[in-house]
Design a protein around this motif. Structure first.
Motif, PDB file in Angstrom:
ATOM      1  N   PHE A   4     -26.289  74.779 -92.073  1.00 58.34           N
ATOM      2  CA  PHE A   4     -27.317  74.857 -91.038  1.00 58.34           C
ATOM      3  C   PHE A   4     -28.652  75.075 -91.734  1.00 58.34           C
ATOM      4  O   PHE A   4     -28.863  76.110 -92.357  1.00 58.34           O
ATOM      5  N   GLU A   5     -29.528  74.109 -91.631  1.00 58.28           N
ATOM      6  CA  GLU A   5     -30.808  74.158 -92.336  1.00 58.28           C
ATOM      7  C   GLU A   5     -31.800  75.137 -91.705  1.00 58.28           C
ATOM      8  O   GLU A   5     -32.671  75.659 -92.389  1.00 58.28           O
ATOM      9  N   ARG A   6     -31.679  75.383 -90.419  1.00 55.48           N
ATOM     10  CA  ARG A   6     -32.677  76.183 -89.702  1.00 55.48           C
ATOM     11  C   ARG A   6     -32.215  77.609 -89.396  1.00 55.48           C
ATOM     12  O   ARG A   6     -32.955  78.379 -88.824  1.00 55.48           O
ATOM     13  N   ILE A   7     -31.003  77.939 -89.763  1.00 55.98           N
ATOM     14  CA  ILE A   7     -30.471  79.275 -89.502  1.00 55.98           C
ATOM     15  C   ILE A   7     -30.459  80.050 -90.812  1.00 55.98           C
ATOM     16  O   ILE A   7     -29.945  79.576 -91.819  1.00 55.98           O
ATOM     17  N   THR A   8     -31.038  81.252 -90.778  1.00 57.52           N
ATOM     18  CA  THR A   8     -31.078  82.088 -91.970  1.00 57.52           C
ATOM     19  C   THR A   8     -30.376  83.412 -91.701  1.00 57.52           C
ATOM     20  O   THR A   8     -30.372  83.916 -90.578  1.00 57.52           O
ATOM     21  N   LYS A  17     -28.541  89.558 -88.759  1.00 57.74           N
ATOM     22  CA  LYS A  17     -28.115  88.628 -87.717  1.00 57.74           C
ATOM     23  C   LYS A  17     -28.673  87.237 -88.028  1.00 57.74           C
ATOM     24  O   LYS A  17     -29.735  87.111 -88.632  1.00 57.74           O
ATOM     25  N   PRO A  18     -27.973  86.196 -87.589  1.00 57.30           N
ATOM     26  CA  PRO A  18     -28.493  84.843 -87.812  1.00 57.30           C
ATOM     27  C   PRO A  18     -29.791  84.636 -87.040  1.00 57.30           C
ATOM     28  O   PRO A  18     -29.853  84.901 -85.834  1.00 57.30           O
ATOM     29  N   CYS A  19     -30.814  84.200 -87.758  1.00 57.73           N
ATOM     30  CA  CYS A  19     -32.148  84.014 -87.175  1.00 57.73           C
ATOM     31  C   CYS A  19     -32.611  82.576 -87.369  1.00 57.73           C
ATOM     32  O   CYS A  19     -32.073  81.837 -88.188  1.00 57.73           O
ATOM     33  N   ILE A  20     -33.637  82.229 -86.633  1.00 58.38           N
ATOM     34  CA  ILE A  20     -34.222  80.903 -86.733  1.00 58.38           C
ATOM     35  C   ILE A  20     -35.265  80.901 -87.849  1.00 58.38           C
ATOM     36  O   ILE A  20     -36.264  81.616 -87.776  1.00 58.38           O
ATOM     37  N   ARG A  21     -35.008  80.147 -88.888  1.00 51.59           N
ATOM     38  CA  ARG A  21     -35.938  79.908 -90.006  1.00 51.59           C
ATOM     39  C   ARG A  21     -36.656  81.159 -90.507  1.00 51.59           C
ATOM     40  O   ARG A  21     -37.855  81.155 -90.724  1.00 51.59           O
ATOM     41  N   ARG A  56     -31.659  73.511 -80.677  1.00 49.86           N
ATOM     42  CA  ARG A  56     -30.419  72.724 -80.813  1.00 49.86           C
ATOM     43  C   ARG A  56     -29.526  73.284 -81.917  1.00 49.86           C
ATOM     44  O   ARG A  56     -28.315  73.384 -81.758  1.00 49.86           O
ATOM     45  N   GLU A  57     -30.142  73.658 -83.022  1.00 52.00           N
ATOM     46  CA  GLU A  57     -29.338  74.189 -84.116  1.00 52.00           C
ATOM     47  C   GLU A  57     -28.795  75.580 -83.795  1.00 52.00           C
ATOM     48  O   GLU A  57     -27.688  75.919 -84.203  1.00 52.00           O
ATOM     49  N   ALA A  58     -29.536  76.369 -83.029  1.00 51.71           N
ATOM     50  CA  ALA A  58     -29.024  77.678 -82.596  1.00 51.71           C
ATOM     51  C   ALA A  58     -27.770  77.489 -81.743  1.00 51.71           C
ATOM     52  O   ALA A  58     -26.775  78.202 -81.921  1.00 51.71           O
ATOM     53  N   LEU A  59     -27.798  76.515 -80.846  1.00 50.69           N
ATOM     54  CA  LEU A  59     -26.618  76.228 -80.022  1.00 50.69           C
ATOM     55  C   LEU A  59     -25.459  75.723 -80.883  1.00 50.69           C
ATOM     56  O   LEU A  59     -24.311  76.133 -80.686  1.00 50.69           O
ATOM     57  N   ALA A  60     -25.753  74.847 -81.815  1.00 50.10           N
ATOM     58  CA  ALA A  60     -24.710  74.317 -82.692  1.00 50.10           C
ATOM     59  C   ALA A  60     -24.091  75.441 -83.527  1.00 50.10           C
ATOM     60  O   ALA A  60     -22.870  75.495 -83.708  1.00 50.10           O
ATOM     61  N   TYR A  61     -24.920  76.348 -84.015  1.00 54.53           N
ATOM     62  CA  TYR A  61     -24.426  77.467 -84.815  1.00 54.53           C
ATOM     63  C   TYR A  61     -23.537  78.378 -83.965  1.00 54.53           C
ATOM     64  O   TYR A  61     -22.454  78.774 -84.397  1.00 54.53           O
ATOM     65  N   ALA A  62     -23.997  78.689 -82.755  1.00 55.70           N
ATOM     66  CA  ALA A  62     -23.214  79.548 -81.864  1.00 55.70           C
ATOM     67  C   ALA A  62     -21.872  78.902 -81.528  1.00 55.70           C
ATOM     68  O   ALA A  62     -20.837  79.577 -81.514  1.00 55.70           O
ATOM     69  N   ALA A  63     -21.867  77.601 -81.280  1.00 58.98           N
ATOM     70  CA  ALA A  63     -20.622  76.894 -80.977  1.00 58.98           C
ATOM     71  C   ALA A  63     -19.695  76.914 -82.185  1.00 58.98           C
ATOM     72  O   ALA A  63     -18.488  77.153 -82.053  1.00 58.98           O
TER      73      ALA A  63
END
Length: 77
Positions: A4-8, A17-21, A56-63
């Protein structure tokens, strides 16, 4: 782990916790807002430094995380 490129994940930011960029906006926060009925446009207005792809990537990561967890269920009686 899926890439995931946008999750840090940084223990110094939001307790790891997983965060956005690298922001202090967590994946959980984004998913919770969507689940509460907020639109993508409302979220982007509230967090102008986010981009559509972040949501979109937050949703993909959660899924992905939901699929990776094993949860024991009680047997039906």
């Amino acid at each position: 782990m899926k890439r995931f490129e946008r999750i840090t994940l940084d223990p110094k930011v939001m307790g790891g916790k997983p965060c956005i960029r690298g922001t202090r906006v967590t994946v959980g926060n984004i998913v919770s807002l969507l689940a509460a009925g907020h639109s993508e446009a409302e979220i982007l207005k509230a967090y102008p430094y986010l981009e559509k792809e972040d949501i979109r990537e937050a949703l993909a990561y959660a899924a992905w995380r939901a699929e990776e967890m094993d949860v024991e269920l009680e047997e039906a009686s």
